[in-house]
Enzyme design. Sequence first.
Site, PDB file in Angstrom:
ATOM      1  N   THR A  47       0.828  -1.199   0.000  1.00  0.00           N
ATOM      2  CA  THR A  47       0.000   0.000   0.000  1.00  0.00           C
ATOM      3  C   THR A  47       0.863   1.251   0.000  1.00  0.00           C
ATOM      4  OG1 THR A  47      -1.786  -1.164   1.125  1.00  0.00           O
ATOM      5  CG2 THR A  47      -1.849   1.237   1.204  1.00  0.00           C
ATOM      6  N   CYS A  48       1.903   1.264   0.827  1.00  0.00           N
ATOM      7  CA  CYS A  48       2.777   2.436   0.894  1.00  0.00           C
ATOM      8  C   CYS A  48       3.526   2.637  -0.420  1.00  0.00           C
ATOM      9  CB  CYS A  48       3.759   2.306   2.056  1.00  0.00           C
ATOM     10  SG  CYS A  48       2.930   2.289   3.664  1.00  0.00           S
ATOM     11  N   GLU A  49       3.981   1.533  -1.024  1.00  0.00           N
ATOM     12  CA  GLU A  49       4.648   1.640  -2.323  1.00  0.00           C
ATOM     13  C   GLU A  49       3.693   2.216  -3.360  1.00  0.00           C
ATOM     14  OE1 GLU A  49       6.459  -2.062  -3.530  1.00  0.00           O
ATOM     15  OE2 GLU A  49       7.781  -2.052  -1.774  1.00  0.00           O
ATOM     16  N   LEU A  52       3.117   6.122  -2.555  1.00  0.00           N
ATOM     17  CA  LEU A  52       4.275   6.948  -2.900  1.00  0.00           C
ATOM     18  C   LEU A  52       4.625   6.801  -4.376  1.00  0.00           C
ATOM     19  CD1 LEU A  52       6.541   6.700   0.265  1.00  0.00           C
ATOM     20  CD2 LEU A  52       4.645   8.245  -0.236  1.00  0.00           C
TER      21      LEU A  52
END
Length: 156
Positions: A47-49, A52
């Site tokens: 999710t963070c990848e 960002l």
Amino acid sequence: MSGPVPVGATAPDFVLRDQNNQEVSLAALREQGPVLVVFFPLAFTGTCEGELGYIRDRLPEFTADGMSTVAVSVGPPPTHKVWSSAQGFLFPILSDFWPHGAVAQEYGVFDEVRGIPNRGTFLVDRDATVLFSAMVGPGEARTAQTWEAVLGVVAP
């Protein structure tokens, strides 16, 4: 503080180290223009990848009109260095490692139970006033509408 720093409030200042172990100051960034401060839980998560990566893929929009974009998490600079290099992130990935999560706490997005920040999104103007504030909790992802809303504040 209960909840994220609201629109109209003064953004807490900070100095954190980026993925290259260089100090990055919110005050110094604000001198150049508005600053988008993006809190994320942990590096090396899908999710963070994705979130960002959205910024990476549209970086000209997130750096237009003197705007700076920084991402903040509790991971240490060496971890952020490996992750940002692998992902091609060309914006600062800041370490809120020690005191653990102190900046995330000041912004009202730190999850005390998990020891990581929630996904907080803040747009701060040159005068340190919060122009945009949003947060989603664990397991939730920011949507394209969040990013579009932020960009709409910068260039209505």
